[in-house]
Design a protein around this motif. Structure first.
Motif, PDB file in Angstrom:
ATOM      1  N   LYS A  21      33.944  45.040  40.261  1.00 18.21           N
ATOM      2  CA  LYS A  21      33.845  43.937  40.454  1.00 18.21           C
ATOM      3  C   LYS A  21      34.962  42.968  40.836  1.00 18.21           C
ATOM      4  O   LYS A  21      36.064  42.971  40.483  1.00 18.21           O
ATOM      5  CB  LYS A  21      33.402  43.318  39.013  1.00 18.21           C
ATOM      6  CG  LYS A  21      32.687  42.067  38.889  1.00 18.21           C
ATOM      7  CD  LYS A  21      32.160  41.452  37.644  1.00 18.21           C
ATOM      8  CE  LYS A  21      31.938  40.117  37.472  1.00 18.21           C
ATOM      9  NZ  LYS A  21      31.424  39.700  36.328  1.00 18.21           N
ATOM     10  N   PRO A  53      37.116  39.699  41.384  1.00 22.83           N
ATOM     11  CA  PRO A  53      38.409  39.893  42.271  1.00 22.83           C
ATOM     12  C   PRO A  53      39.186  41.138  41.451  1.00 22.83           C
ATOM     13  O   PRO A  53      40.208  41.495  42.407  1.00 22.83           O
ATOM     14  CB  PRO A  53      39.149  38.408  42.129  1.00 22.83           C
ATOM     15  CG  PRO A  53      38.794  37.786  41.047  1.00 22.83           C
ATOM     16  CD  PRO A  53      37.343  38.397  40.386  1.00 22.83           C
ATOM     17  N   GLU A  54      38.867  41.575  40.335  1.00 23.54           N
ATOM     18  CA  GLU A  54      39.769  42.431  39.700  1.00 23.54           C
ATOM     19  C   GLU A  54      39.937  43.761  40.193  1.00 23.54           C
ATOM     20  O   GLU A  54      40.818  44.679  39.970  1.00 23.54           O
ATOM     21  CB  GLU A  54      39.609  42.285  38.131  1.00 23.54           C
ATOM     22  CG  GLU A  54      38.180  42.752  37.662  1.00 23.54           C
ATOM     23  CD  GLU A  54      37.482  41.499  37.424  1.00 23.54           C
ATOM     24  OE1 GLU A  54      36.264  41.570  37.063  1.00 23.54           O
ATOM     25  OE2 GLU A  54      37.634  40.478  38.138  1.00 23.54           O
ATOM     26  N   LYS A 104      40.315  47.133  42.200  1.00 23.67           N
ATOM     27  CA  LYS A 104      41.597  47.807  43.075  1.00 23.67           C
ATOM     28  C   LYS A 104      40.813  48.185  44.290  1.00 23.67           C
ATOM     29  O   LYS A 104      40.125  49.113  44.408  1.00 23.67           O
ATOM     30  CB  LYS A 104      42.261  48.694  42.374  1.00 23.67           C
ATOM     31  CG  LYS A 104      42.866  48.217  41.134  1.00 23.67           C
ATOM     32  CD  LYS A 104      43.690  47.186  41.451  1.00 23.67           C
ATOM     33  CE  LYS A 104      44.670  46.481  39.884  1.00 23.67           C
ATOM     34  NZ  LYS A 104      45.411  45.581  40.166  1.00 23.67           N
ATOM     35  N   ILE A 138      36.049  33.132  44.781  1.00 22.16           N
ATOM     36  CA  ILE A 138      36.340  34.653  44.472  1.00 22.16           C
ATOM     37  C   ILE A 138      36.269  35.497  45.794  1.00 22.16           C
ATOM     38  O   ILE A 138      37.014  36.112  46.000  1.00 22.16           O
ATOM     39  CB  ILE A 138      35.288  35.350  43.589  1.00 22.16           C
ATOM     40  CG1 ILE A 138      35.475  34.825  42.194  1.00 22.16           C
ATOM     41  CG2 ILE A 138      35.392  37.022  43.602  1.00 22.16           C
ATOM     42  CD1 ILE A 138      34.580  34.904  40.920  1.00 22.16           C
TER      43      ILE A 138
END
Length: 221
Positions: A102, A104-105, A107, A130
């Motif tokens: 998900k 913006p977190e 990687k 976002i």
């Protein structure tokens, strides 16, 4: 007409299958053609990023148009990602990397990409920044950026008309989701304000009666 938020993720299996099997041939084909025009080089062998890839149709189309490229395709819905993996031919899987995460977190494997594209993610986000933050973070000087999404009509009855025009023969759940997506979409003016806030110099144009195309080449930042 004010924007009405819809759920950010499509995780219900009935939703996923209805969306994956829907007839998006024309808009998806035209979107990839526009990306092809933006990239210009048919022998493009760089790395591309598909944000909000859903079941992977556009990623697969892109991979076929550019047989030398590699693609990271990310979506927040695990059922969407699973569908994408399970319906992608083994010969494409070596170049197409599906990622469940998900924004913006989440990687991503690469810091920067040569091409970043996204279809129908923007209207799902409660905060549009976002998307623009991720685009800016993972682009560098020369990155080709292509975003397509729905446009919010001025009135509810206009949204209902678009549903009847383009989804008459689709399942009721898809009609419902399409209607809610239209209400959750942005106007061209709103998108221009978002880009100004994000300090992204991209072109915004309406294509057809329900889509917006946002594109350009990133400056160094």
């Amino acid at each position: 007409m004010e924007r009405v938020l819809e759920p950010e993720l499509m995780e219900d299996l009935e939703q996923v299958f209805a969306y994956a099997k829907a007839d998006f041939e024309q808009p998806h084909k035209k979107f990839v053609q526009r990306i092809k025009t933006l990239v210009k080089d048919p022998s493009f062998s760089g790395k591309a990023l598909d944000l909000g890839c859903g079941p992977g149709d556009i990623s697969r189309r892109f991979a076929k148009v550019f047989p030398l490229c590699k693609i990271d395709a990310i979506d927040g819905s695990k059922p969407m990602i699973d569908y994408g993996i399970n319906t992608t031919n083994p010969d494409l899987q070596t170049r197409l990397n599906f990622i469940h995460g998900k924004l913006p977190e989440a990687k991503l494997p690469e810091q920067n990409y040569d091409v970043i594209f996204s279809n129908s993610l923007l209207h799902h986000l409660p905060d549009p920044q976002i998307l623009w933050h991720v685009v800016k973070k993972h682009s560098t000087s020369g990155t080709r950026i292509a975003i397509m999404d729905l446009l919010r009509p001025g009135r509810n009855y206009m949204a209902e008309s678009l549903v009847e025009m383009y989804a008459t023969n689709e399942p009721e759940i898809l009609k419902r989701d399409f209607y809610h997506s239209l209400l959750a979409a942005f106007t061209i003016e709103e998108i221009k304000k978002q880009l100004k806030q994000a300090e992204l110099s991209l072109t915004v144009e309406q294509i057809g009666d329900r889509h917006v195309f946002i594109s350009g080449i990133a400056d160094q930042h």
